[in-house]
Design a protein around this motif. Structure first.
Motif, PDB file in Angstrom:
ATOM      1  N   LYS A 168       0.847  -1.193   0.000  1.00  0.00           N
ATOM      2  CA  LYS A 168       0.000   0.000   0.000  1.00  0.00           C
ATOM      3  C   LYS A 168       0.878   1.237   0.000  1.00  0.00           C
ATOM      4  O   LYS A 168       1.909   1.288   0.670  1.00  0.00           O
ATOM      5  N   THR A 169       0.459   2.238  -0.737  1.00  0.00           N
ATOM      6  CA  THR A 169       1.221   3.489  -0.799  1.00  0.00           C
ATOM      7  C   THR A 169       0.790   4.463   0.299  1.00  0.00           C
ATOM      8  O   THR A 169       1.586   5.265   0.765  1.00  0.00           O
ATOM      9  N   GLU A 170      -0.482   4.377   0.709  1.00  0.00           N
ATOM     10  CA  GLU A 170      -0.989   5.274   1.746  1.00  0.00           C
ATOM     11  C   GLU A 170      -1.002   4.536   3.075  1.00  0.00           C
ATOM     12  O   GLU A 170      -1.721   3.560   3.244  1.00  0.00           O
ATOM     13  N   LEU A 171      -0.208   5.019   4.015  1.00  0.00           N
ATOM     14  CA  LEU A 171      -0.063   4.324   5.285  1.00  0.00           C
ATOM     15  C   LEU A 171       0.023   5.345   6.418  1.00  0.00           C
ATOM     16  O   LEU A 171       0.766   6.325   6.324  1.00  0.00           O
ATOM     17  N   ASP A 172      -0.746   5.148   7.469  1.00  0.00           N
ATOM     18  CA  ASP A 172      -0.675   6.021   8.630  1.00  0.00           C
ATOM     19  C   ASP A 172       0.707   5.879   9.259  1.00  0.00           C
ATOM     20  O   ASP A 172       1.086   4.774   9.674  1.00  0.00           O
ATOM     21  N   PRO A 173       1.485   6.958   9.363  1.00  0.00           N
ATOM     22  CA  PRO A 173       2.839   6.867   9.924  1.00  0.00           C
ATOM     23  C   PRO A 173       2.869   6.276  11.327  1.00  0.00           C
ATOM     24  O   PRO A 173       3.863   5.668  11.731  1.00  0.00           O
ATOM     25  N   GLU A 174       1.786   6.429  12.078  1.00  0.00           N
ATOM     26  CA  GLU A 174       1.763   5.909  13.448  1.00  0.00           C
ATOM     27  C   GLU A 174       1.917   4.398  13.466  1.00  0.00           C
ATOM     28  O   GLU A 174       2.501   3.832  14.403  1.00  0.00           O
ATOM     29  N   LEU A 175       1.397   3.728  12.429  1.00  0.00           N
ATOM     30  CA  LEU A 175       1.450   2.266  12.422  1.00  0.00           C
ATOM     31  C   LEU A 175       2.897   1.775  12.473  1.00  0.00           C
ATOM     32  O   LEU A 175       3.208   0.809  13.169  1.00  0.00           O
ATOM     33  N   LEU A 176       3.792   2.445  11.753  1.00  0.00           N
ATOM     34  CA  LEU A 176       5.189   2.020  11.760  1.00  0.00           C
ATOM     35  C   LEU A 176       5.852   2.303  13.104  1.00  0.00           C
ATOM     36  O   LEU A 176       6.713   1.534  13.549  1.00  0.00           O
ATOM     37  N   THR A 177       5.450   3.355  13.777  1.00  0.00           N
ATOM     38  CA  THR A 177       6.030   3.629  15.095  1.00  0.00           C
ATOM     39  C   THR A 177       5.574   2.602  16.126  1.00  0.00           C
ATOM     40  O   THR A 177       6.213   2.444  17.173  1.00  0.00           O
ATOM     41  N   LEU A 178       4.477   1.909  15.840  1.00  0.00           N
ATOM     42  CA  LEU A 178       3.961   0.870  16.736  1.00  0.00           C
ATOM     43  C   LEU A 178       4.435  -0.522  16.338  1.00  0.00           C
ATOM     44  O   LEU A 178       4.060  -1.509  16.972  1.00  0.00           O
ATOM     45  N   THR A 179       5.253  -0.604  15.291  1.00  0.00           N
ATOM     46  CA  THR A 179       5.701  -1.884  14.747  1.00  0.00           C
ATOM     47  C   THR A 179       7.097  -2.221  15.258  1.00  0.00           C
ATOM     48  O   THR A 179       8.043  -1.469  15.048  1.00  0.00           O
ATOM     49  N   LEU A 211      13.701   1.837   9.418  1.00  0.00           N
ATOM     50  CA  LEU A 211      14.067   2.100  10.813  1.00  0.00           C
ATOM     51  C   LEU A 211      13.861   3.572  11.148  1.00  0.00           C
ATOM     52  O   LEU A 211      13.396   3.920  12.246  1.00  0.00           O
ATOM     53  N   GLN A 212      14.175   4.432  10.207  1.00  0.00           N
ATOM     54  CA  GLN A 212      14.012   5.872  10.424  1.00  0.00           C
ATOM     55  C   GLN A 212      12.541   6.280  10.520  1.00  0.00           C
ATOM     56  O   GLN A 212      12.207   7.318  11.077  1.00  0.00           O
ATOM     57  N   GLN A 213      11.650   5.422   9.974  1.00  0.00           N
ATOM     58  CA  GLN A 213      10.213   5.691  10.064  1.00  0.00           C
ATOM     59  C   GLN A 213       9.615   5.170  11.371  1.00  0.00           C
ATOM     60  O   GLN A 213       8.421   5.336  11.602  1.00  0.00           O
ATOM     61  N   GLY A 214      10.437   4.509  12.199  1.00  0.00           N
ATOM     62  CA  GLY A 214       9.980   4.166  13.535  1.00  0.00           C
ATOM     63  C   GLY A 214       9.955   2.718  13.911  1.00  0.00           C
ATOM     64  O   GLY A 214       9.754   2.385  15.083  1.00  0.00           O
ATOM     65  N   VAL A 215      10.136   1.800  12.937  1.00  0.00           N
ATOM     66  CA  VAL A 215      10.134   0.378  13.300  1.00  0.00           C
ATOM     67  C   VAL A 215      11.428   0.045  14.036  1.00  0.00           C
ATOM     68  O   VAL A 215      12.436   0.734  13.903  1.00  0.00           O
ATOM     69  N   SER A 216      11.399  -1.045  14.796  1.00  0.00           N
ATOM     70  CA  SER A 216      12.581  -1.432  15.566  1.00  0.00           C
ATOM     71  C   SER A 216      13.491  -2.385  14.808  1.00  0.00           C
ATOM     72  O   SER A 216      14.699  -2.416  15.046  1.00  0.00           O
ATOM     73  N   ALA A 217      12.916  -3.205  13.912  1.00  0.00           N
ATOM     74  CA  ALA A 217      13.700  -4.187  13.170  1.00  0.00           C
ATOM     75  C   ALA A 217      13.016  -4.464  11.837  1.00  0.00           C
ATOM     76  O   ALA A 217      11.797  -4.299  11.700  1.00  0.00           O
TER      77      ALA A 217
END
Length: 309
Positions: A168-179, A211-217
């Motif tokens: 998907k091209t449209e993604l809520d940025p918060e989702l990646l910070t919670l991943t 990683l810069q978008q918020g995921v840990s791994a």
């Protein structure tokens, strides 16, 4: 025993075997047709359960024969189906898989009841989520529901795994910070980062961007080549096992389910867990169909190539 909860899709797959994809306006004869259980979420759950994870599922089916078939299949695999509800307003999801002679597939999906999973279903399933080590989700169910599930999972210390598929091209940025861990293939990785994955250098660049978008791994799967993993402190590439491919359907789902069954909750054993998942995937592609091809733990360990992570 690792405890895994899957929030995801449940489909019934119709597999159409053809020599190649038809050209516009062309009619081709099929060489075979099969019906089997599928859906990215259901595939991942069965892969986790067969690899000996204690597995629960959050999802929805229709009040139809396909829904009963899938509930029976998931329950037979030892999966807790308490949080799978039945809708009277839509049919169970379906996928139509065009499988060519080279083992490659093209897939058409009717989401059906998978698109009816609501935030209220997450509220009802809070105890199931809280009891897990890992919560896994993908993109065949509503993103707003996944976001709510990941918010709750993080609030109770559950490790989150996101399979961003279909891309998907449209993604809520918060989702990646919670991943905690994101597992795209090379196409999905490019969609999320704009970086085309062609070699280990570009894998590193794409993983760094995630990683810069918020995921840990990050784990980027690259089909028959293997998988690249990266955290803030380490990275590596784990080669795939070389096999003769019959059908790639559910290979990625098997990878994620098997991976989750072996991972440490803090993701400290990515290398060995990826190798285990590669082995499971290599067995899946040697058989026809999604769920019928997913291996059990005894098959994954049978030839001694690997040990449990």
């Amino acid at each position: 025993m690792t405890r895994v909860t899957i929030l995801g899709s449940i489909n019934v797959d119709t597999i159409l075997q053809i020599p190649r994809l038809p050209k516009p306006g062309e009619t081709l004869a099929m060489s075979g047709k099969q019906v089997a259980g599928g859906g990215k979420g259901a595939n991942q759950a069965i892969a986790a359960a067969r690899a000996n994870a204690q597995t629960a599922f959050i999802g929805k089916v229709g009040a139809d024969a396909n829904g009963k078939m899938m509930l029976d299949a998931l329950q037979a695999a030892g999966i807790d189906i308490t949080q799978i509800t039945t809708s009277n307003y839509a049919d169970t999801g379906e996928a139509f898989i065009l499988l060519d002679d080279n083992g490659q597939n093209s897939i058409l999906v009717d989401g059906g009841t998978n698109q009816e999973i609501k935030i209220g279903d997450i509220d009802t399933a809070q105890a199931t989520i809280a009891a897990a080590d890992f919560l896994i989700a993908e993109f065949e169910t509503p993103l707003t529901t996944t976001l709510a599930a990941f918010r709750y999972a993080k609030s109770v210390g559950v490790t989150t795994i996101l399979n961003p598929a279909p891309a998907k091209t449209e993604l809520d940025p918060e989702l990646l910070t919670l991943t905690d861990l994101i597992v795209p293939n090379e196409t999905e990785s490019e969609t999320l980062t704009g970086i085309k994955v062609t070699d280990e250098t570009s894998m590193n660049a794409a993983a760094t961007a995630l990683l810069q978008q918020g995921v840990s791994a990050v784990i980027i799967t690259v089909g028959a080549k293997g998988a690249y993993y990266q955290t803030k402190t380490e990275h590596g590439f784990v080669k795939a096992f070389k096999v003769d491919t019959i059908d790639t359907t559910a290979a990625g789902d098997t990878f994620i389910g098997a991976l989750s069954s072996q991972l440490n909750k803090d993701l400290s054993n990515l290398d060995t867990a990826v190798r285990f998942a590669n082995k499971a995937s290599s067995l899946t592609v040697q058989k026809l169909g999604a769920q019928p091809s997913i291996p059990h733990l005894s098959e994954i360990l049978a030839d001694g190539d690997i040990q449990k992570a």
